[in-house]
Design an enzyme around this catalytic site. Structure first.
Site, PDB file in Angstrom:
ATOM      1  N   LYS A  32       0.870  -1.184   0.000  1.00  0.00           N
ATOM      2  CA  LYS A  32       0.000   0.000   0.000  1.00  0.00           C
ATOM      3  C   LYS A  32       0.897   1.220   0.000  1.00  0.00           C
ATOM      4  CE  LYS A  32      -4.344   0.300   1.091  1.00  0.00           C
ATOM      5  NZ  LYS A  32      -5.386  -0.387   0.427  1.00  0.00           N
TER       6      LYS A  32
HETATM    7  N1  GLU Z   1      -7.279  -0.241  -2.718  1.00  0.00           N
HETATM    8  C1  GLU Z   1      -8.047  -1.453  -2.805  1.00  0.00           C
HETATM    9  C2  GLU Z   1      -7.972  -2.226  -1.509  1.00  0.00           C
HETATM   10  O1  GLU Z   1      -7.721  -1.689  -0.457  1.00  0.00           O
HETATM   11  C3  GLU Z   1      -7.703  -2.270  -4.032  1.00  0.00           C
HETATM   12  C4  GLU Z   1      -6.299  -2.732  -4.145  1.00  0.00           C
HETATM   13  C5  GLU Z   1      -5.969  -3.365  -5.484  1.00  0.00           C
HETATM   14  O2  GLU Z   1      -6.855  -3.553  -6.304  1.00  0.00           O
HETATM   15  O3  GLU Z   1      -4.782  -3.660  -5.675  1.00  0.00           O
HETATM   16  O4  GLU Z   1      -8.253  -3.383  -1.481  1.00  0.00           O
END
Ligand code: GLU
Length: 415
Positions: A100
């Site tokens: 992230k």
């Molecule tokens: N931001 C989204 C999550 O927290 C999607 C992450 C992604 O698709 O890689 O799951």
């Protein structure tokens, strides 16, 4: 925030009697990246932001996770959220690890060109350590398909045409049909499964929703289409309620124009913070972390909480809700639909073959229901709650992969 996600991890690790050494292997991020972004605003002032990317674990595949633009973004947030992605990708069994990142900027205060410049600088600073087989960003809070297109473009300038570097791209630029609504759609399936656990169904159930961004608005629309009643919606500017059920398509149109649900004429106004205590069968926190904490958990009147946001319930609140008999569908299961369709998008990019929407949605539904069933079964077997079961399943999957890829001196039993 990191402390909270570690507490949930240790609860499951205790159940598995996991050795301290393995806990450390699984909790320690592979790589923590911090970059400084210094540039000019459109009118020549200085803008200086800090960007983060935490690649938590890649035992099961390339790191995967969103990129969030928010003033509160920092290393602690990125690490905690990256951690959650490792468990989330394992629960829906997509071949990814967890990551992230984000930038501590507020895109609501920036022009489109400023957001683009900041995005390109961020990619320029990270390009050597991300990639379609290393780490694949996606949208998260305040980022969208446009941002993904700029990332793809900037990365491709250095490494050749690379659609697989990001997911959540625009459809006309090798995005996937169904990706934008995927998280909300997955939340709807998770809610259906939770209602089934309580002997109920979506039709006729009442739902209170906090947050009306990408995830909240799509979840609301799909739930209403299947006969659920969205009786109250709140965001950071205020709330609107209607006990007969809000007209969700009209609310979507209003919110797109006014950037808030507040002021919508199809219901009664209320102060947004009241949403947590709303009298409804279901509460869906779909905004930011820590929405339900020690101060308001006791006021929750819903019987089911579906965590559409990441980390919306603090461990203290989790304990209070458990005591009250509330069924919590944890974030790492409930909102895993987004990363599931991200996997489909990445697979389509790698294969250079497009899937039709029906196929995407059918595979997503299968994957969400299978994941829920697996967690439900483990919860029964271990006599525990869904969150601890979800963490347990994830730790087993990531742990087995991690331990097969390296040798520890003793044999570790992951159950
Ligand atoms: N931001 C989204 C999550 O927290 C999607 C992450 C992604 O698709 O890689 O799951």
């Amino acid at each position: 925030m990191l402390e909270a996600s570690h507490r949930y991890f240790h609860r499951a690790a205790d159940l598995l009697d996991l050795a301290p050494k393995v806990r450390e292997v699984l909790l320690t991020p592979n790589r923590v990246i911090k970059v400084e972004i210094v540039d000019e605003t459109d009118d020549g002032k200085l803008m200086h932001y800090t960007g983060f990317r935490v690649q938590h674990n890649s035992a099961r595949g390339p790191c995967k996770g969103g990129l969030r633009y928010h003033p509160a973004m920092d290393e602690d947030h990125a690490t905690a959220l990256a951690n959650l992605m490792t468990w989330k990708t394992a629960i829906v069994d997509v071949p990814f690890g967890g990551a992230k990142g984000g930038i501590n900027c507020d895109p609501n205060e920036m022009s489109r060109f400023e957001i683009e410049r900041v995005t390109r600088r961020f990619v320029d600073r990270c390009k050597e350590v991300i990639g379609p087989t290393i780490d694949i960003p996606a949208p998260d809070v305040n980022t969208n398909a446009d941002v993904m297109a700029w990332i793809m473009d900037e990365y491709s300038r250095h490494y050749g045409f690379s659609p697989g570097i990001v997911t959540g791209k625009p459809l006309h630029l090798f995005g996937s049909d169904g990706r934008e609504e995927a998280t909300g759609r997955g939340v709807m399936y998770a809610l259906e499964e939770a209602l089934r656990d309580r002997g109920r169904e979506l039709s006729g159930s009442t739902v209170a929703l906090q947050g009306f961004g990408n995830v909240g608005s799509h979840a609301a629309r799909l739930i209403a289409e299947r006969g659920g009643k969205i009786v109250a919606v709140a965001d950071h500017k205020g709330g609107v309620s209607n006990e007969k059920g809000l007209d969700v398509p009209a609310l979507v149109t209003w919110a797109a124009e006014h950037r808030t649900v507040a002021g919508f004429a199809g219901g009664d106004a209320f102060s947004g913070s009241e949403i947590i205590a709303w009298p409804a069968d279901v509460l869906i926190p779909a905004a930011l972390e820590d929405a339900i904490d020690g101060t308001n958990a006791d006021q929750v009147r819903a019987q089911i909480v579906v965590e559409a946001a990441n980390a919306p319930t603090t461990p203290e609140a989790d304990t209070i809700l458990a005591r009250k008999g509330v069924l919590i569908v944890p974030d790492i299961l409930a909102n895993a639909g987004g990363v599931t369709v991200s996997y489909f998008e990445w697979a389509q990019n790698i294969q250079q073959f497009r899937w039709e929407l029906d196929r995407v949605n059918a595979e997503l539904e299968k994957s969400m229901r299978r994941a829920y069933a697996g967690v439900r079964e483990l919860a029964k077997e271990k006599s525990t709650d869904l969150r601890t079961a979800a963490f347990t399943l994830a730790i087993q999957r990531v742990g087995r992969a991690a331990l097969s890829r390296r040798s520890l001196r003793e044999n570790i039993d992951l159950g």
